[in-house]
Every structure is written in C-alpha cells, then in structure tokens.
Design a protein around this motif. Structure first.
Motif, PDB file in Angstrom:
ATOM      1  N   VAL A  23       0.741  -1.218   0.213  1.00 22.21           N
ATOM      2  CA  VAL A  23      -0.130  -0.390   0.127  1.00 22.21           C
ATOM      3  C   VAL A  23       0.703   1.350   0.001  1.00 22.21           C
ATOM      4  O   VAL A  23       2.197   1.075   0.443  1.00 22.21           O
ATOM      5  N   SER A  24       0.080   2.375  -0.541  1.00 20.73           N
ATOM      6  CA  SER A  24       1.011   3.876  -0.064  1.00 20.73           C
ATOM      7  C   SER A  24       0.108   4.792   0.592  1.00 20.73           C
ATOM      8  O   SER A  24      -1.410   4.118   1.182  1.00 20.73           O
ATOM      9  N   VAL A  30       9.576   3.521   3.975  1.00 25.43           N
ATOM     10  CA  VAL A  30       8.380   1.916   3.799  1.00 25.43           C
ATOM     11  C   VAL A  30       8.524   1.579   5.112  1.00 25.43           C
ATOM     12  O   VAL A  30       9.929   0.663   5.772  1.00 25.43           O
ATOM     13  N   VAL A  31       7.784   0.812   5.790  1.00 27.24           N
ATOM     14  CA  VAL A  31       7.219   0.502   6.823  1.00 27.24           C
ATOM     15  C   VAL A  31       6.448  -0.753   6.739  1.00 27.24           C
ATOM     16  O   VAL A  31       5.835  -1.264   5.541  1.00 27.24           O
ATOM     17  N   ARG A  32       6.664  -1.922   7.620  1.00 27.02           N
ATOM     18  CA  ARG A  32       5.750  -2.962   7.554  1.00 27.02           C
ATOM     19  C   ARG A  32       5.940  -3.800   9.260  1.00 27.02           C
ATOM     20  O   ARG A  32       6.077  -3.255  10.075  1.00 27.02           O
ATOM     21  N   ALA A  33       4.576  -4.449   9.284  1.00 27.94           N
ATOM     22  CA  ALA A  33       3.238  -4.663  10.418  1.00 27.94           C
ATOM     23  C   ALA A  33       2.501  -5.450   9.478  1.00 27.94           C
ATOM     24  O   ALA A  33       2.108  -5.723   8.258  1.00 27.94           O
ATOM     25  N   ALA A  34       1.806  -5.436  11.098  1.00 27.00           N
ATOM     26  CA  ALA A  34       0.547  -6.712  10.702  1.00 27.00           C
ATOM     27  C   ALA A  34      -0.819  -5.992   9.866  1.00 27.00           C
ATOM     28  O   ALA A  34      -0.759  -4.695  10.502  1.00 27.00           O
ATOM     29  N   ALA A  35      -1.189  -6.752   9.399  1.00 30.51           N
ATOM     30  CA  ALA A  35      -2.568  -6.355   8.797  1.00 30.51           C
ATOM     31  C   ALA A  35      -3.545  -5.675   9.517  1.00 30.51           C
ATOM     32  O   ALA A  35      -3.355  -6.612  10.241  1.00 30.51           O
ATOM     33  N   ALA A  36      -4.255  -5.158   9.218  1.00 29.56           N
ATOM     34  CA  ALA A  36      -4.930  -4.310  10.499  1.00 29.56           C
ATOM     35  C   ALA A  36      -6.419  -4.765  10.302  1.00 29.56           C
ATOM     36  O   ALA A  36      -6.537  -5.248  11.217  1.00 29.56           O
ATOM     37  N   ALA A  52      -6.017 -10.973   8.890  1.00 26.09           N
ATOM     38  CA  ALA A  52      -5.890 -11.687   9.624  1.00 26.09           C
ATOM     39  C   ALA A  52      -4.839 -12.472   8.689  1.00 26.09           C
ATOM     40  O   ALA A  52      -5.208 -12.903   7.616  1.00 26.09           O
ATOM     41  N   GLY A  53      -3.458 -12.606   9.725  1.00 23.97           N
ATOM     42  CA  GLY A  53      -2.430 -13.521   8.586  1.00 23.97           C
ATOM     43  C   GLY A  53      -1.547 -12.658   7.823  1.00 23.97           C
ATOM     44  O   GLY A  53      -0.725 -13.370   7.125  1.00 23.97           O
ATOM     45  N   PHE A  54      -1.807 -11.783   7.414  1.00 20.97           N
ATOM     46  CA  PHE A  54      -1.112 -11.427   6.680  1.00 20.97           C
ATOM     47  C   PHE A  54      -0.547  -9.722   6.779  1.00 20.97           C
ATOM     48  O   PHE A  54      -0.584  -9.397   8.027  1.00 20.97           O
ATOM     49  N   GLU A  55       0.783  -9.500   6.456  1.00 21.74           N
ATOM     50  CA  GLU A  55       1.459  -8.378   7.068  1.00 21.74           C
ATOM     51  C   GLU A  55       0.915  -7.557   5.342  1.00 21.74           C
ATOM     52  O   GLU A  55       0.746  -7.393   4.180  1.00 21.74           O
ATOM     53  N   VAL A  56       0.787  -6.061   5.948  1.00 18.92           N
ATOM     54  CA  VAL A  56       0.756  -4.647   5.475  1.00 18.92           C
ATOM     55  C   VAL A  56       2.598  -4.537   5.110  1.00 18.92           C
ATOM     56  O   VAL A  56       2.967  -3.843   5.466  1.00 18.92           O
ATOM     57  N   GLU A  57       3.183  -4.075   3.923  1.00 22.48           N
ATOM     58  CA  GLU A  57       3.724  -2.698   4.073  1.00 22.48           C
ATOM     59  C   GLU A  57       3.434  -1.519   3.469  1.00 22.48           C
ATOM     60  O   GLU A  57       3.295  -1.347   1.866  1.00 22.48           O
ATOM     61  N   GLY A  58       3.987  -0.713   3.665  1.00 20.83           N
ATOM     62  CA  GLY A  58       3.414   0.561   3.020  1.00 20.83           C
ATOM     63  C   GLY A  58       4.275   1.981   2.953  1.00 20.83           C
ATOM     64  O   GLY A  58       5.362   2.009   3.916  1.00 20.83           O
ATOM     65  N   THR A  59       4.631   1.990   1.837  1.00 21.43           N
ATOM     66  CA  THR A  59       4.924   3.408   1.548  1.00 21.43           C
ATOM     67  C   THR A  59       4.633   4.331   2.126  1.00 21.43           C
ATOM     68  O   THR A  59       3.493   4.737   1.456  1.00 21.43           O
ATOM     69  N   PRO A 103      -4.966   7.638   5.662  1.00 18.81           N
ATOM     70  CA  PRO A 103      -5.440   7.435   4.449  1.00 18.81           C
ATOM     71  C   PRO A 103      -4.335   6.845   3.303  1.00 18.81           C
ATOM     72  O   PRO A 103      -3.186   7.074   3.370  1.00 18.81           O
ATOM     73  N   GLY A 104      -5.158   6.235   2.189  1.00 14.38           N
ATOM     74  CA  GLY A 104      -3.858   5.341   1.259  1.00 14.38           C
ATOM     75  C   GLY A 104      -4.765   4.532   0.498  1.00 14.38           C
ATOM     76  O   GLY A 104      -5.775   3.760   1.487  1.00 14.38           O
ATOM     77  N   GLY A 105      -3.697   3.224   0.300  1.00 13.63           N
ATOM     78  CA  GLY A 105      -4.677   2.105  -0.061  1.00 13.63           C
ATOM     79  C   GLY A 105      -3.472   1.646  -2.295  1.00 13.63           C
ATOM     80  O   GLY A 105      -2.996   1.740  -1.571  1.00 13.63           O
ATOM     81  N   LYS A 106      -4.093   0.508  -1.752  1.00 12.23           N
ATOM     82  CA  LYS A 106      -2.965  -0.402  -2.847  1.00 12.23           C
ATOM     83  C   LYS A 106      -3.517   0.192  -3.897  1.00 12.23           C
ATOM     84  O   LYS A 106      -4.279   0.876  -3.943  1.00 12.23           O
ATOM     85  N   PRO A 107      -2.276  -0.447  -5.085  1.00  7.32           N
ATOM     86  CA  PRO A 107      -1.625   0.556  -6.393  1.00  7.32           C
ATOM     87  C   PRO A 107      -2.823  -0.614  -7.537  1.00  7.32           C
ATOM     88  O   PRO A 107      -3.040  -1.524  -6.927  1.00  7.32           O
ATOM     89  N   GLU A 108      -2.931   0.822  -8.454  1.00  4.02           N
ATOM     90  CA  GLU A 108      -3.660   0.242  -9.462  1.00  4.02           C
ATOM     91  C   GLU A 108      -1.989  -0.317 -10.521  1.00  4.02           C
ATOM     92  O   GLU A 108      -1.548   0.227 -10.313  1.00  4.02           O
TER      93      GLU A 108
END
Length: 140
Positions: free
Chosen positions: A10-11, A72-78, A81-88, A36-41
């Motif tokens: 995500v961004s 760019v950071v990484r954490a458990a997805a909010a 479940a079972g996913f991580e989120v990598e956010g620029t 605010p933000g989200g997944k890339p197209e």
C-alpha cells in the motif's frame, strides 16, 4: 517446504491539520483507524497511488512533488488476518484545513489524532501505531 509470504502493498499519507494533528480514517466494515491510502493500480508508482487514494477517499488534491517520503514500513495488516502490510508512507508538508476534510468512497469515518498524547486510542492500525508514529516522533 517454503511458505508463500502474505504481504499487502500500500501507499499511505500523513496529513496534518493546523493544530499538528494527524488525520486517520476508518474504512467501511472495519474497526481500525489508519492513514489514508491504499493499494496500487496496475503500473502505478507508490507516490501516484498515494495521490490518487487521497483524492478518492477525502477529495483532497495533492501533487506528487508535494509529498515527502517518510519511509517504507511493515507491520501486521489491520483488517486481513495472517497478512502483513508494507506501506510506502509519505508526508504532506503543508497542513490541510480540518473543516474541509470529509470522508468519501470507502471511508466511513475520519478522526484527528494527537500523536503527542500520553495515551493513544486502542483502535489504531499496527502500521500506524508501531511504525509510522515512532518514525514521525523521531523526526521532531
């Protein structure tokens, strides 16, 4: 046997108001507040994603050159479940006018956060609470 890594890319954008509070959003059907933000197209760069998502979610028009890369950071997805989120994660240096911000698209609720508060709300997304806020506070 190797397991497949479950990462959501995500961004995200740090928007502050005139009182230096940080804008957080809660998407419809979820219970955690995040940036605010989200997944890339397809074919979108992280900064292009950030600009588009903020426009869609909040009707705030940003330009790519108006955003500074925080990291760019990484954490458990909010919410997955079972996913991580990598956010620029980007920071918009200029404050936004709080009274002009309204939720749009999938955003159910907005809330302004005082990052300097002694106690943070218990419903923040892990990426925001564990990664982004410490980074922001370290820059002060």
């Amino acid at each position: 046997m190797e397991t497949e890594e479950k990462v959501i890319v995500v961004s995200a954008v740090v928007l502050r108001d005139e009182d230096d509070r940080i804008l957080t959003v809660r998407k419809r059907g979820t219970d955690r507040f995040m940036l605010p933000g989200g997944k890339p197209e397809a074919g979108e760069s992280p900064v292009e994603t950030a600009v588009r998502e903020v426009a869609e979610e909040l009707n705030v028009r940003l330009t790519e050159d108006a955003l500074d890369l925080l990291g760019v950071v990484r954490a458990a997805a909010a919410n997955e479940a079972g996913f991580e989120v990598e956010g620029t994660t980007f920071v918009a240096p200029a404050p936004v006018v709080a009274s002009k911000i309204a939720p749009a698209a999938e955003i159910e609720e907005i809330r302004w956060l005082n990052a300097d508060a002694d106690t943070l709300p218990s419903d923040l997304a892990p990426m925001l609470e564990e990664q982004v806020l410490p980074l922001l506070l370290s820059l002060r």
